[in-house]
Enzyme design. Sequence first.
Site, PDB file in Angstrom:
ATOM      1  N   ARG A 141      83.868  77.324  44.201  1.00 15.83           N
ATOM      2  CA  ARG A 141      82.968  76.570  43.329  1.00 15.83           C
ATOM      3  C   ARG A 141      83.649  75.879  42.298  1.00 15.83           C
ATOM      4  O   ARG A 141      83.401  74.822  42.099  1.00 15.83           O
ATOM      5  CB  ARG A 141      81.844  77.469  42.951  1.00 15.83           C
ATOM      6  CG  ARG A 141      80.686  77.870  43.947  1.00 15.83           C
ATOM      7  CD  ARG A 141      80.068  78.977  43.566  1.00 15.83           C
ATOM      8  NE  ARG A 141      78.904  79.261  44.568  1.00 15.83           N
ATOM      9  CZ  ARG A 141      78.109  80.223  44.593  1.00 15.83           C
ATOM     10  NH1 ARG A 141      78.311  81.222  43.866  1.00 15.83           N
ATOM     11  NH2 ARG A 141      77.077  80.434  45.718  1.00 15.83           N
ATOM     12  N   TYR A 180      77.715  71.691  49.456  1.00 20.75           N
ATOM     13  CA  TYR A 180      78.108  72.893  49.944  1.00 20.75           C
ATOM     14  C   TYR A 180      78.688  73.823  48.643  1.00 20.75           C
ATOM     15  O   TYR A 180      78.550  73.631  47.698  1.00 20.75           O
ATOM     16  CB  TYR A 180      79.291  72.681  50.815  1.00 20.75           C
ATOM     17  CG  TYR A 180      80.500  71.688  50.347  1.00 20.75           C
ATOM     18  CD1 TYR A 180      80.624  71.312  49.205  1.00 20.75           C
ATOM     19  CD2 TYR A 180      81.162  71.237  51.558  1.00 20.75           C
ATOM     20  CE1 TYR A 180      82.016  70.834  48.964  1.00 20.75           C
ATOM     21  CE2 TYR A 180      82.624  70.721  51.094  1.00 20.75           C
ATOM     22  CZ  TYR A 180      82.934  70.208  50.006  1.00 20.75           C
ATOM     23  OH  TYR A 180      83.938  69.419  49.539  1.00 20.75           O
ATOM     24  N   GLU A 181      78.980  74.970  49.191  1.00 17.88           N
ATOM     25  CA  GLU A 181      79.268  76.103  48.266  1.00 17.88           C
ATOM     26  C   GLU A 181      78.001  76.625  47.223  1.00 17.88           C
ATOM     27  O   GLU A 181      78.232  76.908  46.021  1.00 17.88           O
ATOM     28  CB  GLU A 181      80.481  76.040  47.586  1.00 17.88           C
ATOM     29  CG  GLU A 181      81.784  75.700  48.231  1.00 17.88           C
ATOM     30  CD  GLU A 181      81.835  76.473  49.404  1.00 17.88           C
ATOM     31  OE1 GLU A 181      81.580  77.617  49.340  1.00 17.88           O
ATOM     32  OE2 GLU A 181      82.585  76.091  50.418  1.00 17.88           O
ATOM     33  N   GLY A 182      76.827  76.303  47.622  1.00 14.60           N
ATOM     34  CA  GLY A 182      75.665  76.492  47.083  1.00 14.60           C
ATOM     35  C   GLY A 182      75.184  75.377  46.422  1.00 14.60           C
ATOM     36  O   GLY A 182      75.716  74.637  45.542  1.00 14.60           O
TER      37      GLY A 182
END
Length: 595
Positions: free
Chosen positions: A296, A440-442
């Site tokens: 992140r 992506y990555e949340g």
Amino acid sequence: MPSFKAPVADSLFLLNDVFRMHEHGNLAGFAESSPDIVAAVLEEAAKLAEEQLQPLNLSGDQEGCRRNDDGSVTAPKGFKAAFDAYAGGGWIGLAFDPEYGGQGLPYALSAAVGEYFIAANMAFSMYPGLTAGAVAALLTHGSEEQKQLYAPKMLEGRWTGTMNLTEPHCGTDLGLLKTKAARREDGSFALTGQKIFISAGEHDLAENIVHLVLARIEGAPAGVKGISLFVVPKFLPDADGNPGAKNAVSCGSIEHKMGIHANSTCVMNYDGAVGWLVGEENRGLNAMFVMMNEARLMVGLQGQAQSEVAYQNALAYARDRLQGRALTGAKNPEKPADPLMVHPDIRRTLLEIRAFNEAGRALAYWAALQSDIAHRSPDAKAREKASDMLALLTPVIKGVLTDRGFDNCVKAQQVFGGHGYIVEWGMEQFVRDARIAMIYEGANGIQALDLVGRKLPANGGRAIMALLGEIGAYAKAHDTDENLKPLLAPLSASLGHLQQATLWLMQNAMAAPDNAGAAATDYMHLMGLVMFGYMWAQMAQAAHADADPGRADFMNAKKACAAFYVQRILPETALRLARITSGAANVMSLPADLF
């Protein structure tokens, strides 16, 4: 053709003048990071980024990755040689423990060079970036045998790494995952299932690929409480630790996607593939979160880095392109038109991007320094505070830097007019590549919910109270500085907006959770705006303190950008506060069938 120049001077300004990295000699690896060493590392990273990675960005995007009939994947032309140069330079292990083959240098320095590599070629940078994240997870939760087997080879670049979370029916809600892990007699597991959107899942850049895979052991509890993490190599290591037999894991296809074409985003099939448990059973999310938090921060840097390279190209175009006349009269009467730079709206656009780029860079470096303190400081209190700050601000860095970074790529594209829509100028690629970072990555909405739902109330609100206190104390400590007063008054006002928003959430979110959900994104951006203001105040302070006439222009530019930010961008905090305190009724009252 697009171009890129690594912002070495800006990095040195932040590391040396603003954050004074050389004063952290009590942290492991910092004593070896004198200003001249830092400068040498940044110059070498700039050379690699500019000379080897950036020239492959456009061609790699156009060629993309190719899946072959045997399931293998071929990366774009030139990527293998570039990866060998990257790995051979020791860049993957720059900030890792020398015991496992790293160089032990500060993570703050690694973040700086990471920006260069991402801006030069975002798709390429994901191969080593994911590898570093996988190593971090293994070093934190893996057994000593796993650390010794995998980490040195991965830091050397002989093997690369991935993270396997998402499934066709399961994105953010990982409790729904179906990939199974069956126990084998030798203590290993057989993994069966399918993962999608797996960045760098299959390629020809390294001799082995180490997959970190979330799966559910047969008989484990339902939901997220029954998820475990496994290390599943493409080739099973033999007795000497070299790639042996092919494991039962394969690339089913390459995703056809909007951007980052040069990174092989794969559908991965696990057909009884052999894997080994990492950490404790049913505690896989805890282990994977180490990698996800690393990722992140890297993704936040992707937003900032794409904004930087887009800005550089838009600036060059605005200086050269002749269009129209200045509102105050012709500036180049001997030519048929004036350059775009004479127009206030073009200058506003460029300054908005630049003000973000420099504040976003500062925030990313500051966060990396907090990571160094959290992991390397001998002082328990310092470690606790840095860990709190990092946890609180990780969703802000990921969400705000990627939201604003994408917006800035669009703004930079707009400077080109119609040419920005044409492939050869490269601007449309920056827009396409930057878009994924918001997802992506949340996805960023999830980052905002994580911020207000988990990070704010954690430890009784200890982190947010410390942050508010730190910024408030900084403003008070410098309120007699005539140079900083024009910046600190707006910063204090915006800090007040953040305090009001925080109090409103404390009073209204518990009883009515939708209030938190409706406010989350605005609150995340409100915090980001305040943090950028805090970064600009510190940069302006350092600029005013510099008396070197040879750097006068550089420092004057910092002062001007700081003034622009607090006058033109920071007032947005009032808007965010108004939205937050309007509550959730205006969001939730319309029946779903009337949308």
